[in-house]
Write an enzyme that holds these catalytic residues in place. Sequence first.
Site, PDB file in Angstrom:
ATOM      1  N   GLU A 161      -5.238  -8.546   1.146  1.00  0.00           N
ATOM      2  CA  GLU A 161      -5.877  -8.188   2.418  1.00  0.00           C
ATOM      3  C   GLU A 161      -7.347  -7.934   2.176  1.00  0.00           C
ATOM      4  O   GLU A 161      -7.720  -7.274   1.212  1.00  0.00           O
ATOM      5  CB  GLU A 161      -5.302  -6.895   3.041  1.00  0.00           C
ATOM      6  CG  GLU A 161      -3.956  -7.028   3.664  1.00  0.00           C
ATOM      7  CD  GLU A 161      -3.441  -5.699   4.235  1.00  0.00           C
ATOM      8  OE1 GLU A 161      -4.248  -4.827   4.620  1.00  0.00           O
ATOM      9  OE2 GLU A 161      -2.219  -5.545   4.281  1.00  0.00           O
ATOM     10  N   GLU A 208       0.805  -1.229   0.000  1.00  0.00           N
ATOM     11  CA  GLU A 208       0.000   0.000   0.000  1.00  0.00           C
ATOM     12  C   GLU A 208       0.833   1.271   0.000  1.00  0.00           C
ATOM     13  O   GLU A 208       0.791   2.053   0.960  1.00  0.00           O
ATOM     14  CB  GLU A 208      -0.952   0.017   1.212  1.00  0.00           C
ATOM     15  CG  GLU A 208      -1.910  -1.157   1.244  1.00  0.00           C
ATOM     16  CD  GLU A 208      -3.027  -0.972   2.272  1.00  0.00           C
ATOM     17  OE1 GLU A 208      -2.972  -0.018   3.067  1.00  0.00           O
ATOM     18  OE2 GLU A 208      -3.950  -1.787   2.277  1.00  0.00           O
TER      19      GLU A 208
HETATM   20  C1  PNW Z   1      -4.268  -1.537   5.633  1.00  0.00           C
HETATM   21  N1  PNW Z   1      -7.342   4.100   4.408  1.00  0.00           N
HETATM   22  O1  PNW Z   1      -4.228  -0.213   6.041  1.00  0.00           O
HETATM   23  C2  PNW Z   1      -2.920  -2.105   6.033  1.00  0.00           C
HETATM   24  O2  PNW Z   1      -2.221  -2.769   5.016  1.00  0.00           O
HETATM   25  C3  PNW Z   1      -2.947  -2.898   7.300  1.00  0.00           C
HETATM   26  O3  PNW Z   1      -1.665  -2.853   7.903  1.00  0.00           O
HETATM   27  C4  PNW Z   1      -4.038  -2.387   8.212  1.00  0.00           C
HETATM   28  O4  PNW Z   1      -3.995  -2.927   9.498  1.00  0.00           O
HETATM   29  C5  PNW Z   1      -5.351  -2.684   7.511  1.00  0.00           C
HETATM   30  O5  PNW Z   1      -5.383  -2.139   6.199  1.00  0.00           O
HETATM   31  C6  PNW Z   1      -6.584  -2.223   8.266  1.00  0.00           C
HETATM   32  O6  PNW Z   1      -6.587  -0.818   8.401  1.00  0.00           O
HETATM   33  C7  PNW Z   1      -5.057   0.807   5.604  1.00  0.00           C
HETATM   34  O7  PNW Z   1      -7.387   5.117   5.170  1.00  0.00           O
HETATM   35  C8  PNW Z   1      -5.113   1.951   6.399  1.00  0.00           C
HETATM   36  O8  PNW Z   1      -7.948   4.080   3.326  1.00  0.00           O
HETATM   37  C9  PNW Z   1      -5.855   3.032   5.997  1.00  0.00           C
HETATM   38  C10 PNW Z   1      -6.553   2.985   4.802  1.00  0.00           C
HETATM   39  C11 PNW Z   1      -6.516   1.856   4.012  1.00  0.00           C
HETATM   40  C12 PNW Z   1      -5.755   0.754   4.430  1.00  0.00           C
END
Ligand code: PNW
Length: 462
Positions: free
Chosen positions: A366, A165
């Site tokens: 994920e 990401e």
């Molecule tokens: C992902 N957003 O994070 C990560 O790859 C993980 O480490 C995390 O724990 C998981 O999703 C759940 O949050 C994100 O704001 C964090 O769009 C923020 C966003 C998207 C993915």
Amino acid sequence: MTVNFPPGFLWGAATAAYQIEGAAQQDGRTPSIWDTFSHTPGKVLGGDTGDVATDHYHRRAEDVRLMADLGLGAYRFSVSWPRVQPGGRGPACQAGLDFYRALVDDLLAHGIRPVLTLYHWDLPQELESAGGWPERGTAHRFADYAHLVAEALGDRVELWTTLNEPWCSAFLGYGSGVHAPGRTDDVAALRAAHHLNLAHGLGAQALRAALPSRAAVSVTLNPGAVRALTDSPPDLDARRRVDALATRIFTGPMLHGEYPADLIADTAGITDWSFVHGGDAAAVHHPLDSLGVNYYAPFLVSGQAPGAAGPPAGEPSPWPGAGGVTFHRPPGKRTAMDWSVDPTGLYDLLTRFAREAPGLPLMVTENGAAYDDKPDGEGAVHDPERIAYLHAHLDAVHRAIGDGVDVCGYFLWSLLDNFEWSYGYGKRFGAVYVDYATQVRTPKSSARWYERVARTGQLPPF
Ligand code: PNW
């Protein structure tokens, strides 16, 4: 009706180093930007840090037995850069590499395929102090690090991912500042995005050079499933802008060898993109063996009718150059993150990439949901909402496969409850409940449900 997945489909669960390992100061590990950030008052809810996390560094063997007990065929984890190359440059730290070697050996001994991610957000603090991702040199440091890990683990890991990401690293880390290192600077965020692209390309080349030819190289994105509030031209334009910033800023150079012209035009008031050097696009455009897609929830956006007042300006935003765009709360069910539940968004992304990159296998690296899980009087954790979420999203994956999309695996986020970044330990994404006071792991009912799916390759009737 029973829903069957193709034979050989990979059933896994995912984690990330800083979210589970703990042992932050052990065996030569140096601080990453997430150590600095989480130890800065006000940055993480409740002042939580990853100092101990789920203590996976010490419970590795137990956790791998748990994966085997849950019938997992694959495990997606990340390597902590400051654990294996303290300070982000120079020689490897043997103790750090030994940990991952032992982890991989445990996985292989249980017939679980390791899927290794090189970078899940824990940049060595020394590299941030030297400028971080907005500086070009960080991409070269990453390629050196990729080489070092490939030399150490290339004999036993076949599935390699450069970045997790990069949107979050660039735009939450340097734009809105809600992730480490917490900077709020649009130019820095766009520079970071480019240097992450470059790091991916140079890192992929370093991996190819060091790995046996059977190894597969991939990258994981969190592409945006962006919906427009209406079909009006301003709303459709808002969708186009957000799609460029969420997704095409990465897939443009990675899959097609160039940045989208509309993105360059939308951000012209912020930067002239002179940090993109000749030859960079070709370096980023490295042939991939698969594309990792992380999906949780869609975006719903609207634009600004000519002459109408826009959203309040001046707030740090992860969307540079999208000032006229309003983000809406979609109707319907939501998770404990307040993210909406919309499996069609996942179907839309998978079918989109199948059209956009024909022949490139996709992997859902994920997908999952946070809910307010609590043990009952007997210590069992019942999470029917998570089962419903997983069922609906797996059904969407199955629908995409039925429509001809090559999806080769699915990784539930996450194996364990863990350190949920700026939310700390308050948000539980795990299929396995963790009692942080005792570190006791208890599979939730969703873990047993997922075990059945993984063992049979079938989605039971719902
Ligand atoms: C992902 N957003 O994070 C990560 O790859 C993980 O480490 C995390 O724990 C998981 O999703 C759940 O949050 C994100 O704001 C964090 O769009 C923020 C966003 C998207 C993915």
